[in-house]
Write an enzyme that holds these catalytic residues in place. Structure first.
Site, mmCIF file in Angstrom:
data_model
loop_
_atom_site.group_PDB
_atom_site.id
_atom_site.type_symbol
_atom_site.label_atom_id
_atom_site.label_comp_id
_atom_site.label_asym_id
_atom_site.label_seq_id
_atom_site.Cartn_x
_atom_site.Cartn_y
_atom_site.Cartn_z
ATOM 1 N N ASP A 130 15.885 19.221 40.807
ATOM 2 C CA ASP A 130 16.629 20.521 41.228
ATOM 3 C C ASP A 130 17.978 20.186 40.777
ATOM 4 O O ASP A 130 18.479 18.985 40.708
ATOM 5 C CB ASP A 130 16.477 20.923 42.623
HETATM 6 C C1 BGC Z 1 18.211 25.911 43.216
HETATM 7 C C2 BGC Z 1 17.204 26.206 42.134
HETATM 8 C C3 BGC Z 1 17.448 26.716 41.019
HETATM 9 C C4 BGC Z 1 18.626 25.829 40.362
HETATM 10 C C5 BGC Z 1 19.115 26.121 39.116
HETATM 11 C C6 BGC Z 1 19.382 25.123 42.684
HETATM 12 O O1 BGC Z 1 20.547 25.104 43.456
HETATM 13 O O2 BGC Z 1 17.922 25.064 44.349
HETATM 14 O O3 BGC Z 1 16.040 27.001 42.962
HETATM 15 O O4 BGC Z 1 16.553 26.877 39.935
HETATM 16 O O5 BGC Z 1 19.719 25.593 41.427
HETATM 17 O O6 BGC Z 1 20.029 27.438 39.158
#
Ligand code: BGC
Length: 844
Positions: A233
């Site tokens: 993530d």
């Molecule tokens: C979120 C993800 C997301 C990623 C990219 C993170 O903060 O938890 O779900 O895909 O950011 O934006």
């Protein structure tokens, strides 16, 4: 890329430096390329209910505007349709739009299990039930990948809370892990073969998800056969060498060349595992071949978004059949959401819609006689006398008042959890005041998660649109007028009160460890086992028609049941099959009263009957046996029931122990025989009354230790801040400067946002992020030495820390540049000897 080398040729030709560099991003959204080998950069973008490709400067929180794309209903909404084929259509459209604007990897769907209705991101997730989530997850991944791109289902795994989201440690017993939190991912991986998967921020039983070999290697790859690439993530990278060892590949967004340097310096890096991770990246590049669409996809997708919203709306109450509204009904519309709808949640999933219909516009076109429109309230602001009066006189002039109520914008956001389940108090006050003037009230609810309804008696009808996407408003109006017969069923329980939820008083965990004391008693598994009454059970939803069930037949293959539409209009019914052991206590692990193991949505004309067949599958009768660390067949006879929802049994029958054994197919996911029916010892947690009865409120850490199979004690918060402390811990910093940053910047900023009723995503992110992310998310501006310097300052060694920070900053800057040049030279094949000094350790 027909002339690009095979993966093994590419591996043989890549230098060690290039290999480790391929395991982190080039920038916020892209992977690194190797031009000399024809390996291109992949573009990743959110998200789960619409494509969010940013146009201006990148951030990953939905702050900067993105290219317009269709905003479909969020996952929580679509799950209410109980129709995965509809989910597939949404996902095909998502895939088409992503491919259309050059997105190679779409970051979704979100598949976490709703452990508590308080989780701020529940609107992005499907359900509290793993089977329903697994079916939808698979349909989304299949749909997205039909456009040739990759889906990245997320967040793998046990990511249940937003509070301390990047550093929280989910402590969960192995049976619950497998049966509740992983089964949904397992079903999706087996049915849809995602090309990538996104690991979650949190730790699981003490190890970061991205560095968790049990999760990424033993389970994901060895058991389920996943052969794709695991991406972190955003900002979830911690120790890149540990990730390689465990099965985690790309670290996103770009940590600059920080992780590259760390890996170049790493002693004993396992070369085989490094090659395996790099091969996963190279294979992904080969596997992504976007199929571009050239027609006007957006018009068709808007129509689809409306169709999906229509099928997902849930009718919760309909006293005296006040709905549907006849064409000539005189209607007063009250509520801020009628003018500015809430149709999606905040955070990285935020979509810039191609168009947006509002409820008042849709109602104006509906054929209803709209006699008044008044704003009402959105947030928790004071009830102004003038507005209230306007709303009341509007109500007095109508046959029916349609009130648009619901959760406000601040209630549902990535980065924070809710602290209660109420809708804003002033909305309720207005509802009660309106009731005195006109008791024919239809409440149209908005919000992506469960709410308490102490006001339920004040409304004649309640209809829930959840977060219906850009076409949610006309969809709702078509249901209000009866053009569409509502057929949504709740994919989560609505408790009577927050205190009734299984995690009451313990969610979210505010310290580093989050104990999953409730074990498998999550959602309806808890309410049904413990006998706790709820407002609306899981699977609940009404229709404008009625259905009757007859002729239930159960055998080792599955069930057949006849459903008849006994009303006078066409409608859709969701047939729900639940399974529960006749003797729960002889199972190898804790067994809830009943569990959803199959469902089917069936369309019936008035008076029509259909026989519906639901087949058992490998998930129907299995339990995870912690002793053998394997799946085993469920033991003894089982009650198989067809229910209107998780609580109301319509028809049921008993499946004998022999048939249960025959019904649990041997094979990869359910090797029966590890435990014969009624055979070996059962889990010691059955000895504990709370776990036997399911009444797990107040269960102690020592009981939980029995469930865990090891001693579990609460750790006291660390006094020293360290690289993995979240910035929210600055409030305990030794340094007055740190405490000031906490008080006047972080805490004050968040309070300000609360007052405004709009989440400050940047601040929320900073609040939850660990210090290490300063190095991981600054695109190379800072490295670990800078972080160490900052930590020294915050831990009370100001001048020493300041010196280290400044020195670290400048030395990092020049090193980053040098490393960048090295990569450029190597990957383009233009490196001259001398510029590849860092490439000391060629792998081959
Ligand atoms: C979120 C993800 C997301 C990623 C990219 C993170 O903060 O938890 O779900 O895909 O950011 O934006």
């Amino acid at each position: 890329m027909s002339n690009s080398p095979t993966t093994s040729d590419a591996l043989a030709s890549l230098s060690h430096f290039e290999k480790v560099a391929l395991l982190s991003g080039k920038n916020t959204w892209q992977t690194r390329e190797v031009p000399r080998l024809g390996v291109r950069a992949l573009f990743m973008a959110d998200g789960p209910h619409g494509v969010r490709k940013q146009m201006g400067p990148s951030d990953h929180l939905g702050i900067n505007e993105s290219a317009p794309s269709t905003c479909f209903p969020t996952a929580a909404t679509v799950a209410n349709s109980w129709d995965p084929t509809l989910g597939r259509k949404v996902a095909e459209a998502l895939g088409r739009e992503a491919a259309h604007i050059g997105v190679d990897v779409l970051l979704g769907p979100g598949m976490n299990i709703k452990r508590s209705p308080l989780c701020g991101r529940n609107f992005e997730y499907f359900s509290e039930d793993p089977y329903l989530t697994g079916k939808f997850g698979a349909s989304y991944v299949n749909g997205i990948q039909s456009a040739g791109i990759a889906a990245s289902p997320k967040h793998f795994a046990v990511n249940s809370q937003e509070t301390r989201r990047m550093t929280s440690n989910s402590v969960v017993d192995e049976q619950t892990l497998r049966e509740i939190y992983l089964t949904s991912f397992e079903m999706m991986v087996r049915e849809a073969a995602p090309k990538t998967i996104m690991s979650s921020y949190n730790l699981i039983n003490g190890t970061y998800a991205h560095e968790n070999g049990h999760l990424l290697q033993d389970i994901l790859r060895d058991e389920w056969g996943f052969d794709g690439m695991v991406v972190t993530d955003w900002g979830g990278g911690n120790d890149p060498a540990a990730a390689i060892e465990a099965g985690g590949a790309i670290e996103m967004p770009s940590p600059g060349f920080n992780s590259v340097q760390e890996l170049m310096d790493a002693k004993n890096l396992n070369k085989e595992k490094l090659d395996a991770r790099v091969a996963e990246v190279l294979n992904l590049v080969k596997r992504v071949n976007p199929i571009t669409a050239d027609d006007d996809i957006y018009t068709a997708h808007h129509v689809l978004a409306q169709e999906v919203a229509e099928q997902s709306i849930v009718l919760l109450k309909n006293e005296n059949n006040i709905l549907p509204l006849a064409a000539d009904t005189r209607v007063a519309i009250i509520g801020a959401f009628a003018f500015t709808p809430r149709y999606q949640g905040a955070g990285s999933s935020l979509v810039n819609p191609t168009q947006l219909a509002t409820p008042v516009e849709a109602l104006d076109r509906s054929g209803l006689n709209i006699v008044a429109k008044e704003q009402g309230f959105r947030h928790g602001e004071e009830l102004a006398a003038q507005e209230k009066q306007a709303a009341l006189s509007a109500a007095g002039s109508a046959d029916v008042v349609v009130m648009y109520l619901g959760l406000d914008d601040n209630a549902e956001s990535e980065g924070k959890d809710r602290d209660h389940l109420r809708i804003p108090e002033n909305q309720i006050e207005l509802l009660k005041a309106v009731k005195k003037v006109n008791s024919n009230i239809v409440v149209v609810l908005a919000g992506g998660s469960a709410v308490e309804m102490p006001w339920i008696d004040d409304a004649s009808a309640i209809i829930h649109g959840y977060l219906g996407g850009q076409a949610g408003a006309p969809a709702m109006v078509r249901v209000l007028t009866g053009e569409i017969n509502p057929s949504g069923r709740l994919a989560e329980t609505y408790p009577l009160s927050l205190n009734d939820t299984p995690t009451a008083g313990r969610f979210p965990a505010t310290e580093q460890d989050s104990f999953y004391l409730e074990g498998p008693y999550v959602g309806y598994r808890y309410y049904e086992t413990a006998g706790v009454p709820v407002q609306f059970p899981f699977g609940y939803g009404l229709s404008y028609t009625t259905f009757a069930y007859s002729d239930l037949q159960i055998d080792a293959k599955g069930v057949r049941v006849t459903v008849t539409n006994t009303g006078d209009c066409a409608g859709r019914e969701v047939v729900q099959m639940y399974v529960g052991a006749q003797k729960r206590e002889i199972q190898v692990g804790l067994a809830p009263e009943s569990e959803l193991k199959g469902f089917a949505k069936v369309e019936l004309a008035a008076g029509e009957s259909k026989t519906v067949e639901i087949i058992f599958d490998e998930y129907s009768f299995r339990r995870f046996d912690v002793t053998s660390q394997a799946w085993s067949g469920a033991r003894g006879a089982h009650v198989v029931s067809i229910r209107k929802n998780s609580h109301d049994v319509i028809l049921s029958g008993l499946l004998s122990a022999e048939d249960v054994a025959a019904a649990a197919p041997a094979g990869a996911s359910a090797p029966v025989g590890a435990s014969a029916p009624g055979g070996e010892a059962v889990h010691p947690a059955w000895e504990i009354e709370a776990y036997r009865s399911g009444r797990i409120h107040g269960v102690s850490n020592s009981s939980f230790s029995v469930l865990m199979g090891r001693e579990v004690t609460a750790r006291s918060a660390s006094v020293e801040l360290h690289a993995n402390s979240p910035l929210s811990d600055l409030k305990h910093a030794k340094s007055p400067l740190g405490r000031m940053v906490s008080k006047y910047y972080l805490e004050a900023g968040l309070r300000r946002a609360d007052r405004k009723g709009k989440p400050d995503l940047n601040l929320l992110f900073q609040y939850g992020m660990p210090f290490r992310a300063i190095a991981k998310m600054s695109g190379g501006l800072a490295d670990q030495k800078v972080v160490d310097g900052i930590l020294l300052m915050m831990n009370g060694h100001f001048f020493k820390g300041l010196g280290a920070t400044v020195r670290g900053f400048f030395s990092n800057k020049s090193r980053q540049r040098a490393l960048g040049r090295t990569y450029e030279g190597l990957s383009t094949g233009t490196a001259t000897s001398g510029s590849t000094d860092n490439d000391s350790a060629k792998a081959n």
